[in-house]
Write an enzyme that holds these catalytic residues in place. Structure first.
Site, PDB file in Angstrom:
ATOM      1  N   GLY A 118       0.820  -1.201   0.000  1.00 15.55           N
ATOM      2  CA  GLY A 118       0.000   0.000   0.000  1.00 15.55           C
ATOM      3  C   GLY A 118       0.855   1.253   0.000  1.00 15.55           C
ATOM      4  N   CYS A 119       0.253   2.351  -0.356  1.00 17.00           N
ATOM      5  CA  CYS A 119       0.996   3.609  -0.476  1.00 17.00           C
ATOM      6  C   CYS A 119       1.461   4.114   0.887  1.00 17.00           C
ATOM      7  CB  CYS A 119       0.155   4.656  -1.192  1.00 17.00           C
ATOM      8  SG  CYS A 119      -1.535   4.797  -0.586  1.00 17.00           S
ATOM      9  N   TYR A 120       0.546   4.181   1.848  1.00 17.61           N
ATOM     10  CA  TYR A 120       0.981   4.611   3.183  1.00 17.61           C
ATOM     11  C   TYR A 120       2.035   3.654   3.733  1.00 17.61           C
ATOM     12  CZ  TYR A 120      -2.940   7.976   3.566  1.00 17.61           C
ATOM     13  OH  TYR A 120      -3.805   9.015   3.399  1.00 17.61           O
TER      14      TYR A 120
END
Lengths: 342, 342, 342, 342
Positions: D147-149
């Protein structure tokens, strides 16, 4: 009608104050000054004021003479001699700057590089965070209007610290401000092409508002509070939001009740219903502070989010609120502003 | 106190009107309605209103009953039956939509695909561009509040066309609007990632405001006016600016004097000093129209730039101005708004 | 590998060129210079370049010596002596500025306040609008890279004027540019709080690109063309869009066919399908020009909308395209950029 | 050439991947699919792709058949059957979604409301955070793209946790994301007028990326790590920045050296010089992660700021990096992107 003078009227705090005073039923602009633009009309500097305020910018001395209350939005260090002149002339003085915010002269010297100019003035200066210091403000003649970050933070944490809902230790404050906080002066950071679509922290754990924040939180907690404070610059114009992380064992409901009770009679502080998150756009153009409460159960934290308009509750609006208190007006006079929905 | 009702209160025009009525000294909200959100508080839809207006959205019928004046912000076609109900109930009706703006039923049918529902109502409807139709508005009970583009354009060209300063032929109008013009409904065009950092024209020479613009300009010119009108969507929220290109032989000074004279007693129209250019940000949040004049000597054109806040002078503000006229109040009542400098 | 030098590398045009050259398979940066930042790394000025280009900024002389081709992005007037030095040293010179764009010395003097420094250089200078002057560019050693507005406008109107699809008289051009067009230098106009959420025209009918536009359009039309040109500043970073209004009797389909034919072999010009409107975001970061055609039948106009990235096709990208032509490379080398969808 | 197929190609992750593959020297698009737009050209959905990619969107089955590697950008739950089909067909599968990121089935069930569809696939799935799991990725055929976070956070904290530079307890992570993180689907939150000039946290301490973050950090620390994670939505398009607060006794210099060493051979991670702060704009359009280190001495904290482009290193770029590793290409192939300076 209270005669209102503004020194440094072409700064962002000053021009926002003009806008508020133009809508105030019991106050009127007397004179306004600016070193850089003396002799020009304020509406030449800000065409948004054409027709609404075309006053000519005059000297500081003329402002003092013509006014019951003088507001100053000046670079730090310059408010102290002006305050002296106002006190000598029997005027009320409300300072947008940092000169009178810190009680400790050594802290001031550490962060601003100079001792107090007039220590006796610092003794009579009152820190004007209205919701927390109303009684002191009533009789004051020299008021230090709080900083924008410290306002959002103290209002956000006051109920928790006063009621022992969280630990006074280990508080982390991650704040984000709109670009008006950096003022009208040109800088690379606030050049459109540099800021638009960009986002970064600045002065990480080194911002001058830190001692003001800790001074205020320590009073609330009744013990020395040390915080980690990191400001960030947002690609938008107005507003400050602070996300504050505290260690806490109390339930969200308990915290919510305590916050509601703490602010139940405050016209300018709204504790949002549980489940909502504060958004700075909802307080823009108003003197409101929106507070939302959140719980991270698995990490044992109470998270408080507090949003204000940095130029209103964080500057000109709170200054008017202070004026209202000093002059015995209802606090909301001239401040019943409704946030635009967009 | 005038009892103000709003039908379609959760649209952008409606919620902006709420904001203005909350600050109006001689009017108060009676009831507000919304089909989509009936039974909810308006402040649940717009948290910016928490504490300022927590009214519950009710039915259209309740609004009519409780109000002296009903404002409607509805999809086209729906205002006609509502107007009928208001007329029957003896209420004043001010329509934000297009249902009553066009005098020609065939033009209406061409652009909106249906004939007039109640032709007799169209006979009593008054086109409420206040600066140009004040006398008609005074006795009116059914007012068609002008469109945002047509307001900016007619105010911008009125002095030129009325005084024959430019040709009525060959006018080109290049307009740019903020995204609030597209309303609250979700669309790909106004999805943040689509609009941010983007810019394009839309409905090129095919926008429904064209007949309204030509109807107004033809009256001013005293002859049939045909314009080229191209709207564009700006990546910002508020404001409309129209750059209007006319063929003209008069000098800039002559035009400037004529414009100043035409609007000399108008509180909401400002002809900017020569050398300045109108900027939509300087009229934001106000009922003002800023007009700047420019000359292209080598091409023989007078260029007029006109800026308004599409949601205020282009919608809710002008609606309040119309209400003030109808109810015999000074036109500026509740509309002495000062544009924020930022 | 072509050795590429850049004089004035810290300006927006220069740094965008660096980005393109870093991705060019047949060229490499030799040396880069900057008067303001000599001795610093370019990545200290632009942290976006950290790791990608950490070259130290040197003197202009070093750049000339180390390069096969020198690109210059300098304030007007300064390119002429640099061009002289490059010609003397046998280098190719491609100028981002206006010094060599105008053929008429008197026009140049009117707009820039000085005569040509080296008239003989102006005789060999080639105006580098690649799609329209490819053959001239092939053998050139001194190229005037076109201005951003003139590029969007000439590409947009070329097929119409060349084919007589519209009148050469009465053309109105309403252009809108992103803020990078104003460069890296600080100014009140491009201060974030001034530009964000604002929009206005500037230099109305008085922009220095006007003679360049008219020079180009006159050649295309085969007669003297006079246009009305009004630029506006958009609150976004990249892109220029021009909405161009012409008098025309031809049908939209005829115009569309002519445009498609005119550009059928051009890799960098796309005539959009009828019904679409050009949007500057769709060409961002690329060397593309998007053109859309529209007809206002009732006013007898053909409307052309043309969008480019002002920093790529309007500056650094077209400069690379010129370099490719001069050095005999396929025109698209290093320019096969795909616009981000957001 | 690797044949690359994309399922869910019209989502933001998918279309960004198309852009990257178009510039990849050793890969080419085979087929792309979309349920919503099957039969249309991708360039009809995204006009930015006109001329660059006009492929028609086909069915999922056609994509699998035509490809060596299938990338999927699908709503959670839908990747599992697709992965099964790809494994059965002997294809490599790289998933942009969350279906294969969590090792614990009970955690997955808690956050996503369903058990694993094919537990045996989860055993062979590799978590593709390239810098930390390169060796595992080499032989993998089913990769869960992070995921990006979690990418920004794990890269930011890895050197500290691996080297014991900070406590594994009490970590606070305040993240801010651009609006592309919310995808192409329309929502009130990402309506332009709602997000522009607004800023707020969301899913406070309740975001689905939390277990992924804690899973990764626990591995790094060698103990169970519990974090407080609060994401915020920025009014801009691209980028994620995480400000991470850790308790630490080590000096800034020590931390800096350890970070530099940890990432010394990593082409996609840059530890910024002390004194600088990471800004998300400086990594936009690239696969870079910028990390800056800061110390709050008076509160005993090491503060780490980590910035990535959420659509590149946080999605499509890292997916390509994973593909490069799996297919034995140099990791930087097709990813030598230079961030635009503006």
């Amino acid at each position: 009608m209270i005669q209102v003078g503004i020194v440094g009227a072409t700064g962002y705090g000053g021009v926002e104050l003009i806008r508020l005073i133009l809508g105030h039923p019991n106050a009127k602009l007397s004179k306004i000054s600016s070193v850089s633009f003396e002799g020009k009309r304020i509406s030449e500097v800000y065409p948004s004021l054409i027709g609404a305020c075309d006053d000519v910018l005059v000297s500081q001395e003329e402002v003092i003479k013509a006014s019951d209350v003088v507001f100053a939005a000046l670079p730090h260090g310059l408010s102290q001699p002006l305050a002296k002149a106002c006190m000598d002339a029997g005027k009320v003085f409300i300072d947008f700057g940092a000169d009178f915010r810190l009680e400790s002269e050594s802290e001031y010297e550490t962060w601003y590089g100079a001792p107090f100019d007039y220590p006796e003035l610092h003794k009579i200066a009152v820190y004007g965070l209205c919701e927390l210091a109303r009684e002191n403000i009533k009789g004051a003649r020299l008021i230090a209007n709080p900083g924008c970050y410290p306002t959002s933070i103290q209002l956000g944490l006051a109920p928790a610290l006063k009621n022992g809902l969280c630990s006074a230790k280990g508080i982390v404050i991650d704040s984000k401000s709109g670009a008006t906080g950096a003022g009208r002066s040109l800088s690379q950071t606030t050049h459109f092409c540099d800021l638009d679509e960009g986002f970064a922290p600045y002065k990480v754990a080194a911002h001058r508002h830190t001692p003001e924040i800790e001074q205020g939180l320590s009073k609330l907690a009744g013990e020395k509070v040390t915080v980690t404070f990191v400001p960030h610059l947002l690609p938008l114009k107005r507003g400050i939001i602070s996300t504050m992380y505290t260690e806490s064992n109390v339930s969200l409901e308990t915290a919510y009740e305590a916050y509601c009770k703490f602010y139940e009679n405050e016209p300018f502080v709204t504790v949002l219903p549980l489940g909502m998150a504060a958004n700075l756009k909802n307080v823009c153009m108003t003197n409101q502070c929106h507070i939302s409460l959140h719980r991270d159960e698995h990490a044992g934290r109470l998270i408080v989010v507090s949003a204000i308009d940095n130029m209103v509750k964080g500057a000109a609006g709170q200054a008017v609120q202070n004026m209202n208190i000093v002059f015995g007006l209802p606090e909301t006079t001239g401040l019943t502003l409704v946030a635009p929905a967009f």
